[in-house]
Design a protein around this motif. Structure first.
Motif, PDB file in Angstrom:
ATOM      1  N   MET A   1      24.526  36.876  25.600  1.00 37.33           N
ATOM      2  CA  MET A   1      24.272  36.540  24.201  1.00 37.33           C
ATOM      3  C   MET A   1      25.117  37.443  23.306  1.00 37.33           C
ATOM      4  N   GLU A   2      25.808  36.841  22.306  1.00 36.84           N
ATOM      5  CA  GLU A   2      26.591  37.623  21.366  1.00 36.84           C
ATOM      6  C   GLU A   2      25.679  38.549  20.575  1.00 36.84           C
ATOM      7  N   GLN A   3      26.262  39.663  20.070  1.00 36.04           N
ATOM      8  CA  GLN A   3      25.449  40.669  19.390  1.00 36.04           C
ATOM      9  C   GLN A   3      24.713  40.095  18.187  1.00 36.04           C
ATOM     10  N   ASP A   4      25.388  39.281  17.375  1.00 38.15           N
ATOM     11  CA  ASP A   4      24.726  38.712  16.198  1.00 38.15           C
ATOM     12  C   ASP A   4      23.541  37.841  16.598  1.00 38.15           C
ATOM     13  N   GLY A   5      23.734  37.063  17.672  1.00 40.19           N
ATOM     14  CA  GLY A   5      22.648  36.212  18.157  1.00 40.19           C
ATOM     15  C   GLY A   5      21.486  37.033  18.695  1.00 40.19           C
ATOM     16  N   ILE A   7      20.615  40.104  17.753  1.00 33.42           N
ATOM     17  CA  ILE A   7      19.924  40.740  16.623  1.00 33.42           C
ATOM     18  C   ILE A   7      19.026  39.729  15.912  1.00 33.42           C
ATOM     19  N   LEU A   8      19.517  38.491  15.751  1.00 34.80           N
ATOM     20  CA  LEU A   8      18.724  37.442  15.107  1.00 34.80           C
ATOM     21  C   LEU A   8      17.460  37.155  15.924  1.00 34.80           C
ATOM     22  N   GLN A   9      17.623  37.049  17.251  1.00 33.64           N
ATOM     23  CA  GLN A   9      16.475  36.787  18.123  1.00 33.64           C
ATOM     24  C   GLN A   9      15.494  37.961  18.113  1.00 33.64           C
ATOM     25  N   PHE A  10      16.037  39.175  18.100  1.00 33.77           N
ATOM     26  CA  PHE A  10      15.208  40.385  18.058  1.00 33.77           C
ATOM     27  C   PHE A  10      14.346  40.388  16.787  1.00 33.77           C
ATOM     28  N   ARG A  11      14.974  40.135  15.667  1.00 31.70           N
ATOM     29  CA  ARG A  11      14.230  40.149  14.397  1.00 31.70           C
ATOM     30  C   ARG A  11      13.178  39.046  14.363  1.00 31.70           C
ATOM     31  N   ARG A  12      13.531  37.862  14.891  1.00 27.10           N
ATOM     32  CA  ARG A  12      12.590  36.744  14.897  1.00 27.10           C
ATOM     33  C   ARG A  12      11.361  37.098  15.749  1.00 27.10           C
ATOM     34  N   GLU A  13      11.569  37.677  16.928  1.00 25.98           N
ATOM     35  CA  GLU A  13      10.450  38.070  17.796  1.00 25.98           C
ATOM     36  C   GLU A  13       9.589  39.131  17.126  1.00 25.98           C
ATOM     37  N   ARG A  14      10.240  40.087  16.484  1.00 24.01           N
ATOM     38  CA  ARG A  14       9.489  41.159  15.820  1.00 24.01           C
ATOM     39  C   ARG A  14       8.576  40.590  14.749  1.00 24.01           C
ATOM     40  N   GLU A  15       9.099  39.707  13.942  1.00 23.32           N
ATOM     41  CA  GLU A  15       8.328  39.144  12.836  1.00 23.32           C
ATOM     42  C   GLU A  15       7.245  38.195  13.331  1.00 23.32           C
ATOM     43  N   GLN A  16       7.548  37.394  14.371  1.00 22.37           N
ATOM     44  CA  GLN A  16       6.556  36.456  14.906  1.00 22.37           C
ATOM     45  C   GLN A  16       5.352  37.178  15.501  1.00 22.37           C
ATOM     46  N   ASN A  17       5.585  38.371  16.034  1.00 21.89           N
ATOM     47  CA  ASN A  17       4.498  39.143  16.634  1.00 21.89           C
ATOM     48  C   ASN A  17       3.849  40.105  15.644  1.00 21.89           C
ATOM     49  N   GLY A  18       4.267  40.034  14.379  1.00 21.52           N
ATOM     50  CA  GLY A  18       3.647  40.870  13.359  1.00 21.52           C
ATOM     51  C   GLY A  18       3.914  42.352  13.529  1.00 21.52           C
ATOM     52  N   ILE A  19       5.081  42.697  14.063  1.00 18.87           N
ATOM     53  CA  ILE A  19       5.419  44.099  14.328  1.00 18.87           C
ATOM     54  C   ILE A  19       6.361  44.594  13.232  1.00 18.87           C
ATOM     55  N   THR A  40      20.230  43.662   9.508  1.00 18.65           N
ATOM     56  CA  THR A  40      20.964  42.938   8.459  1.00 18.65           C
ATOM     57  C   THR A  40      22.459  42.891   8.730  1.00 18.65           C
ATOM     58  N   GLY A  41      22.866  43.358   9.908  1.00 20.44           N
ATOM     59  CA  GLY A  41      24.258  43.275  10.305  1.00 20.44           C
ATOM     60  C   GLY A  41      25.169  44.287   9.661  1.00 20.44           C
ATOM     61  N   LYS A  42      24.606  45.326   9.045  1.00 22.74           N
ATOM     62  CA  LYS A  42      25.421  46.332   8.370  1.00 22.74           C
ATOM     63  C   LYS A  42      25.763  47.506   9.281  1.00 22.74           C
ATOM     64  N   MET A  43      25.174  47.517  10.479  1.00 22.62           N
ATOM     65  CA  MET A  43      25.398  48.621  11.414  1.00 22.62           C
ATOM     66  C   MET A  43      25.682  48.044  12.792  1.00 22.62           C
ATOM     67  N   PRO A  44      26.801  48.449  13.425  1.00 17.88           N
ATOM     68  CA  PRO A  44      27.089  47.955  14.777  1.00 17.88           C
ATOM     69  C   PRO A  44      26.061  48.505  15.771  1.00 17.88           C
ATOM     70  N   LEU A  45      25.879  47.782  16.869  1.00 17.95           N
ATOM     71  CA  LEU A  45      24.845  48.126  17.847  1.00 17.95           C
ATOM     72  C   LEU A  45      25.471  48.408  19.208  1.00 17.95           C
ATOM     73  N   THR A  46      25.219  49.603  19.756  1.00 19.65           N
ATOM     74  CA  THR A  46      25.725  49.935  21.084  1.00 19.65           C
ATOM     75  C   THR A  46      24.827  49.297  22.139  1.00 19.65           C
ATOM     76  N   ASP A  47      25.343  49.175  23.358  1.00 23.33           N
ATOM     77  CA  ASP A  47      24.537  48.621  24.460  1.00 23.33           C
ATOM     78  C   ASP A  47      23.303  49.477  24.712  1.00 23.33           C
ATOM     79  N   GLN A  48      23.466  50.798  24.636  1.00 23.05           N
ATOM     80  CA  GLN A  48      22.342  51.701  24.872  1.00 23.05           C
ATOM     81  C   GLN A  48      21.251  51.521  23.816  1.00 23.05           C
TER      82      GLN A  48
END
Length: 396
Positions: A1-5, A7-19, A40-48
């Protein structure tokens, strides 16, 4: 999965679970502002960091921890075994198998699957109930059928002035909040502050033979406190245990880690009394844990007792998660234990003798089975296997 995808999935899961972002950031060890910039895509994300955020989110899913009763040994000050079986356990005594031997110097016992009730002519010994792990799961099936809970059962035992010889409270970590090897290392570095002076850590690598070359992949166990004392903790990687015992792949294990509080005698009694008084597993379990141990991060600028609490440990003991619940996992009694024994100990020899019969033109094994008679015990076990829960329990 591409990084943008991702991050989008991560945020969606976080919000759906009320976290909240604050909770994820605290568990991952980053600032809320940093996480906001990542989402919000303003910071790059390392694999770690991606792995850290994924683990933090998983740890915060609803009910990442639950509490189960995993061992019970109770002594009743009566010689009336029927009263204990039918009035306290509320099971029909006629379905129990009577054995002319017992354990803990008891002379006989009544057995219904993994539920064991021991008796003795010695009045001081009374009647002893023992439920190991499988026995607890089987008894939970009967409790469900009786529309009773562990709370109600323990209250009745207290009303009987029973002595609680041993109780194990098992906290199941289903989200992988704990890192057992990491906790073992903290003990070695003096970053475990505890009333206990005894620590013992080992890896069950000798059991995972296919992984002997990779020590990091072996299951880890940590004992805090002496196993001879009336209270100690056993923390282990449950997923590796299931791999060894049942062949369940590590990634498919429902329970990742287990934290067991093992209590005997007065310690067991007080824990049960507290549990049934407040019906708050969170207060009972973590009241005990917090009284005896905490994991910290070294800070040489401060006295050891002022070192800050480790964030992973903080989440485990209650930060940013829901309160612990007492859960059950009822299972019917099966003869799987006997089948496992046959498979490992008897089947190879049996197959060898059948092969000899075939090559020699004999019928030794067939004739042996023909003259073998089942004892009353074996017929009773067959009957136990065919009974429903409703047929075994005593109705009020």
């Amino acid at each position: 999965m591409e990084q943008d995808g991702w991050i989008l999935q991560f945020r969606r899961e976080r919000e759906q679970n009320g976290i909240s972002r604050k909770a994820v950031a605290a568990v991952a060890g980053v600032s809320r502002e940093y996480l906001c910039r990542v989402e919000t895509g303003k910071m790059p994300l390392t694999d770690q960091m991606q792995k850290r955020l994924a683990a933090a989110l998983k740890a915060l899913y609803p009910e990442p921890l639950n509490l189960m009763i995993d061992y019970v040994r109770i002594r009743f000050s009566t010689m009336d075994v029927r009263h204990i079986i039918e009035d306290v356990l509320r099971l029909k005594m006629k379905y129990f198998v009577q054995e002319d031997h017992g354990f803990y110097s008891y002379s006989s016992m009544y057995v219904l699957g993994d539920v064991t009730v021991m008796t003795s002519p010695d009045e001081e010994k009374g009647v002893l109930l023992e439920l190991k792990g499988k026995g607890c799961r089987q008894f939970e099936a009967y409790l469900n059928g009786q529309k009773r809970s562990w709370y109600e059962f323990f209250r009745q035992c207290l009303d009987e002035d029973a002595l609680f010889k041993r109780i194990d409270l098992a906290i199941n970590d289903r989200a992988g909040i704990l890192n057992i090897p990491f906790l073992c290392d903290k003990c070695d570095r003096g970053e475990c502050i505890s009333v206990f002076r005894s620590f013992k850590a080992y890896r069950s690598g000798e059991l995972v033979r296919s992984r002997e070359e990779n020590k990091a992949s072996m299951g880890a166990t940590l004992y805090i406190g002496s196993m001879q004392s009336d209270l100690y903790f056993c923390i282990y990687e449950k997923d590796y245990e299931q791999l060894v015992k049942q062949g369940v792949p590590i990634e498919d294990a429902e329970i990742k880690n287990r934290f067991e509080i093992r209590l005997k005698n007065d310690r067991a009694y007080h824990a049960v009394y507290d549990l049934v008084s407040g019906e708050s597993p969170e207060n009972t379990a973590f009241g005990i844990i917090n009284r005896y141990v905490r994991f910290v991060d070294r800070d040489d600028s401060k006295p050891r007792e002022d070192w800050p609490m480790n964030q992973m440990w903080a989440v485990f003991i209650g930060a940013h998660r829901e309160r612990l619940k007492l859960t059950t996992a009822p299972e019917p009694y099966t003869v799987q234990k006997t089948l496992n024994w046959l498979s490992h100990q008897v089947a190879p020899s049996w197959k060898m003798l059948l092969e000899l019969d075939r090559k020699c033109g004999t019928n030794v094994m067939e004739e042996m089975l023909a003259v073998t008679e089942l004892a009353d015990k074996h017929r009773k076990i067959i009957e136990q296997q065919l009974l429903s829960v409703g047929e075994v329990i005593v109705s009020e």
